[in-house]
Design a protein around this motif. Structure first.
Motif, mmCIF file in Angstrom:
data_model
loop_
_atom_site.group_PDB
_atom_site.id
_atom_site.type_symbol
_atom_site.label_atom_id
_atom_site.label_comp_id
_atom_site.label_asym_id
_atom_site.label_seq_id
_atom_site.Cartn_x
_atom_site.Cartn_y
_atom_site.Cartn_z
ATOM 1 N N THR A 102 -10.360 -31.853 11.088
ATOM 2 C CA THR A 102 -10.154 -32.605 9.848
ATOM 3 C C THR A 102 -9.514 -33.969 10.062
ATOM 4 O O THR A 102 -9.569 -34.822 9.173
ATOM 5 N N ASP A 103 -8.886 -34.188 11.228
ATOM 6 C CA ASP A 103 -8.106 -35.405 11.449
ATOM 7 C C ASP A 103 -8.742 -36.307 12.498
ATOM 8 O O ASP A 103 -9.428 -35.840 13.416
ATOM 9 N N ASP A 104 -8.486 -37.601 12.369
ATOM 10 C CA ASP A 104 -8.861 -38.586 13.375
ATOM 11 C C ASP A 104 -7.585 -39.056 14.060
ATOM 12 O O ASP A 104 -6.604 -39.406 13.379
ATOM 13 N N PRO A 105 -7.535 -39.077 15.390
ATOM 14 C CA PRO A 105 -6.263 -39.400 16.063
ATOM 15 C C PRO A 105 -5.729 -40.798 15.757
ATOM 16 O O PRO A 105 -4.530 -40.967 15.528
ATOM 17 N N VAL A 106 -6.608 -41.798 15.741
ATOM 18 C CA VAL A 106 -6.149 -43.161 15.458
ATOM 19 C C VAL A 106 -5.659 -43.270 14.023
ATOM 20 O O VAL A 106 -4.593 -43.842 13.748
ATOM 21 N N ALA A 107 -6.409 -42.707 13.073
ATOM 22 C CA ALA A 107 -6.003 -42.765 11.665
ATOM 23 C C ALA A 107 -4.690 -42.028 11.442
ATOM 24 O O ALA A 107 -3.838 -42.475 10.666
ATOM 25 N N THR A 108 -4.503 -40.895 12.140
ATOM 26 C CA THR A 108 -3.265 -40.121 12.001
ATOM 27 C C THR A 108 -2.067 -40.925 12.501
ATOM 28 O O THR A 108 -1.026 -40.999 11.834
ATOM 29 N N ALA A 123 -2.653 -53.741 14.933
ATOM 30 C CA ALA A 123 -4.037 -53.842 14.462
ATOM 31 C C ALA A 123 -4.979 -53.003 15.317
ATOM 32 O O ALA A 123 -5.921 -52.386 14.799
ATOM 33 N N ALA A 124 -4.748 -52.978 16.624
ATOM 34 C CA ALA A 124 -5.628 -52.246 17.534
ATOM 35 C C ALA A 124 -4.918 -51.015 18.092
ATOM 36 O O ALA A 124 -3.847 -51.128 18.691
ATOM 37 N N LEU A 125 -5.511 -49.854 17.876
ATOM 38 C CA LEU A 125 -5.049 -48.598 18.454
ATOM 39 C C LEU A 125 -6.258 -47.899 19.058
ATOM 40 O O LEU A 125 -7.357 -47.958 18.500
ATOM 41 N N THR A 126 -6.051 -47.212 20.164
ATOM 42 C CA THR A 126 -7.157 -46.545 20.853
ATOM 43 C C THR A 126 -6.759 -45.142 21.262
ATOM 44 O O THR A 126 -5.672 -44.929 21.812
#
Length: 246
Positions: A102-108, A123-126
């Motif tokens: 259910t989760d996205d790591p960058v969005a979390t 601004a940038a996360l990976t």
């Protein structure tokens, strides 16, 4: 770390077309060799650095060998899909519970960044799979080059089994909603039924033990999911408190 001689022998044993001639590093044969090396060395110490001798794989222009790290399963997947680390370049890191279904790591990490580090997320996360023994999902500040600089691989999402495990975990929580004590036998019975429902073959539930073996307590809960060994470790739960769900 494996010696050159030991790793050379492993590579030759793994090569389906052994011989004295060099293997093209871009060929399917070379890909299979590297995958097997990564699989066999996955249980080594944290951040293992594997040296691939030129006698086994010839890289154009290289004279001293090629280096690679072992990250997750070697194909962009974590070995621990229930955990996530958000890493700030100057404020350390924070470990969070994570659900790959259910989760996205960058969005979390982006959502929790102000709470965790006291500032707006960069601004940038990976998202990367790191080269720790457990092959965790780690989100770094910056672009995809951050994965390589941290000896990690870009995270490519959950495997089919990890998605099934996510659905299993959700069903298990529903089974024991509002319960504050479930016996170990009842817990294992429900786990067995749900493992079958979600096609998680080869999985089992066991009672976590320290060096001094102890009997099971009156109440159980889930302590940890070991995805490499396919074991759900059960711990003892204090009656009257909510169950914990890793």
């Amino acid at each position: 770390m494996l010696s050159d001689e030991a790793l050379d022998r492993m590579l030759r044993d793994s090569d389906p077309d052994p011989g004295e001639r060099a293997t093209d590093p871009d060929s399917p044969v070379a890909t299979r060799i590297l995958a097997r090396v990564r699989q066999r060395t996955r249980q080594r110490r944290r951040r293992v650095l594997v040296m691939v001798p030129t006698v086994a794989l010839v890289v154009t222009g290289a004279t001293a060998g090629t280096y690679a790290w072992v990250a997750g399963d070697g194909r962009g997947h974590t070995l621990d899909s229930t955990g996530l680390s958000c890493v700030s370049s100057d404020n350390g890191d924070a470990v969070l519970s994570f659900d790959p279904g259910t989760d996205d790591p960058v969005a979390t990490c982006r959502e929790r960044w102000p709470e965790l580090f006291g500032r707006t997320a960069p601004a940038a996360l990976t998202a990367c799979v790191d080269s720790s023994r457990q092959g965790s999902i780690t989100v770094y500040t910056g672009g995809r080059d951050q994965c390589r600089s941290h000896r990690s691989d870009p995270y490519l999402g959950p495997t089919e089994e990890q998605l099934r495990l996510s659905h299993f975990r959700a069903d298990l929580r529903k089974q024991f909603a509002d319960r504050t004590c479930v016996s170990h036998p009842d817990f294992r019975k429900v786990i067995g039924r749900l493992l079958d429902r979600h096609g998680l073959t080869g999985w089992s539930a066991r009672h976590f033990q320290t060096a001094d073996r102890e009997p099971e307590g009156a109440c159980a809960d889930v302590s940890h999911y070991d995805e490499t060994e396919r074991i759900i470790w059960l711990g003892d739960h204090k009656a009257g408190t909510p169950l914990s769900w890793p």
